[in-house]
Design an enzyme around this catalytic site. Structure first.
Site, PDB file in Angstrom:
ATOM      1  N   HIS A  94       1.855   0.524 -12.930  1.00 14.53           N
ATOM      2  CA  HIS A  94       2.721  -0.720 -13.051  1.00 14.53           C
ATOM      3  C   HIS A  94       4.265  -0.448 -13.125  1.00 14.53           C
ATOM      4  CE1 HIS A  94       3.449  -4.633 -14.532  1.00 14.53           C
ATOM      5  NE2 HIS A  94       4.380  -4.361 -15.729  1.00 14.53           N
TER       6      HIS A  94
ATOM      7  N   ASN B 149       1.916   2.956  -2.729  1.00 14.40           N
ATOM      8  CA  ASN B 149       1.220   3.939  -3.561  1.00 14.40           C
ATOM      9  C   ASN B 149       0.023   4.662  -2.696  1.00 14.40           C
ATOM     10  OD1 ASN B 149       2.762   4.067  -6.098  1.00 14.40           O
ATOM     11  ND2 ASN B 149       2.893   2.076  -5.889  1.00 14.40           N
TER      12      ASN B 149
ATOM     13  N   ASN C 203      -4.449   2.143 -13.515  1.00  9.24           N
ATOM     14  CA  ASN C 203      -3.655   1.360 -12.803  1.00  9.24           C
ATOM     15  C   ASN C 203      -2.121   1.640 -12.828  1.00  9.24           C
ATOM     16  OD1 ASN C 203      -2.515  -1.231 -11.778  1.00  9.24           O
ATOM     17  ND2 ASN C 203      -1.750  -1.913 -13.675  1.00  9.24           N
TER      18      ASN C 203
ATOM     19  N   MET D  67      -3.465  -7.193  -7.274  1.00  8.99           N
ATOM     20  CA  MET D  67      -2.791  -8.331  -8.110  1.00  8.99           C
ATOM     21  C   MET D  67      -4.053  -9.251  -8.658  1.00  8.99           C
ATOM     22  SD  MET D  67       0.263  -7.330  -7.464  1.00  8.99           S
ATOM     23  CE  MET D  67       1.170  -8.706  -7.980  1.00  8.99           C
ATOM     24  N   LYS D  68      -4.944  -8.878  -9.096  1.00 13.55           N
ATOM     25  CA  LYS D  68      -5.981  -9.404  -9.875  1.00 13.55           C
ATOM     26  C   LYS D  68      -6.217  -8.930 -11.065  1.00 13.55           C
ATOM     27  CE  LYS D  68      -9.182 -11.924  -7.647  1.00 13.55           C
ATOM     28  NZ  LYS D  68      -8.751 -13.138  -7.940  1.00 13.55           N
TER      29      LYS D  68
ATOM     30  N   GLY E 218       0.862  -1.192  -0.196  1.00 20.74           N
ATOM     31  CA  GLY E 218       0.167  -0.100  -0.082  1.00 20.74           C
ATOM     32  C   GLY E 218       0.746   1.178  -0.016  1.00 20.74           C
TER      33      GLY E 218
END
Ligand code: GRF
Length: 195
Positions: free
Chosen positions: A110, A15, A108, A91-92, A13
């Site tokens: 990445h 971010n 998102n 992570m899904k 967490g």
């Protein structure tokens, strides 16, 4: 326009904390309405609880299928007044039930320069490929993994002797800056979606 954020996490967490710090510092016009996790042990969910932010654990195992699981997440987001969703270490893969409710309103982050090194262990992928630079990307979410229109990127060098840990740390510093910046662009309406 103040963004009403719902943040989905699966782990640490950091971010999430960076976004919260940016809000507190007046660099981001947003409010974190709810944090949702699929992982009851996610450290980020404890952080949210200590800050008094609504924190919801939705365990995939508790549902018959992904649609039901995601519908439960949608209900948590809507009941807390969320209008933008942030995937911050979630992570899904996102499916249709969740995405269709927040289409073009879900971002998102990445840890690579997409479209390079999608999926797990992006920093290791960069090292294994012998890359001389890597970085991070914020993008709109679609049904494919780490895909969708890119909203912002930051680059970092890969230096001799880098390990997954050192490269990840260098990228993470940039993640924590890029993410609030992109969100603020959205809040200011300067990032128009044309799709
Ligand atoms: C970050 O590297 C992010 O880019 C990736 O997962 C990691 C999450 O880290 N999607 P944290 O939970 O925000 O600390």
């Amino acid at each position: 326009m103040t963004l009403q954020l719902g943040v989905l996490i699966s782990g640490r967490g950091s971010n999430l904390v960076a976004v919260s710090d940016a809000i507190d510092a007046g660099r981001l016009d947003a409010k974190i309405r709810v944090v949702v996790t699929n992982n009851p042990d996610a450290p980020g969910i404890v952080w949210a609880q200590t800050r008094g932010i609504p924190a919801v654990v939705v365990r995939p195992n508790g549902f018959e299928n992904r649609a039901q699981y995601e519908q439960s997440i949608v209900e948590s987001l809507l009941s807390n007044g969320v209008d933008w969703v942030l995937l911050a270490g979630y992570m899904k893969l996102v499916g249709k039930t969740l995405l269709s409710r927040f289409k073009n309103k879900m971002v998102n982050i990445h840890p690579s320069l997409l479209p390079l090194y999608k999926g797990l262990e992006a920093q290791k992928q960069a090292l294994d490929a012998g890359a001389t630079e890597s970085g991070c990307t914020v993008h709109l979410v679609n049904l494919k993994m780490d895909d969708g229109p890119i909203l912002g990127q930051r680059r970092v060098p890969v230096v001799p002797g880098d390990t997954v840990a050192t490269l990840s740390d260098r990228i993470l510093v940039q993640e924590h800056q890029l993410l609030p910046e992109v969100l603020q662009s959205i809040a200011l309406g300067s990032m128009k979606n044309t799709f």
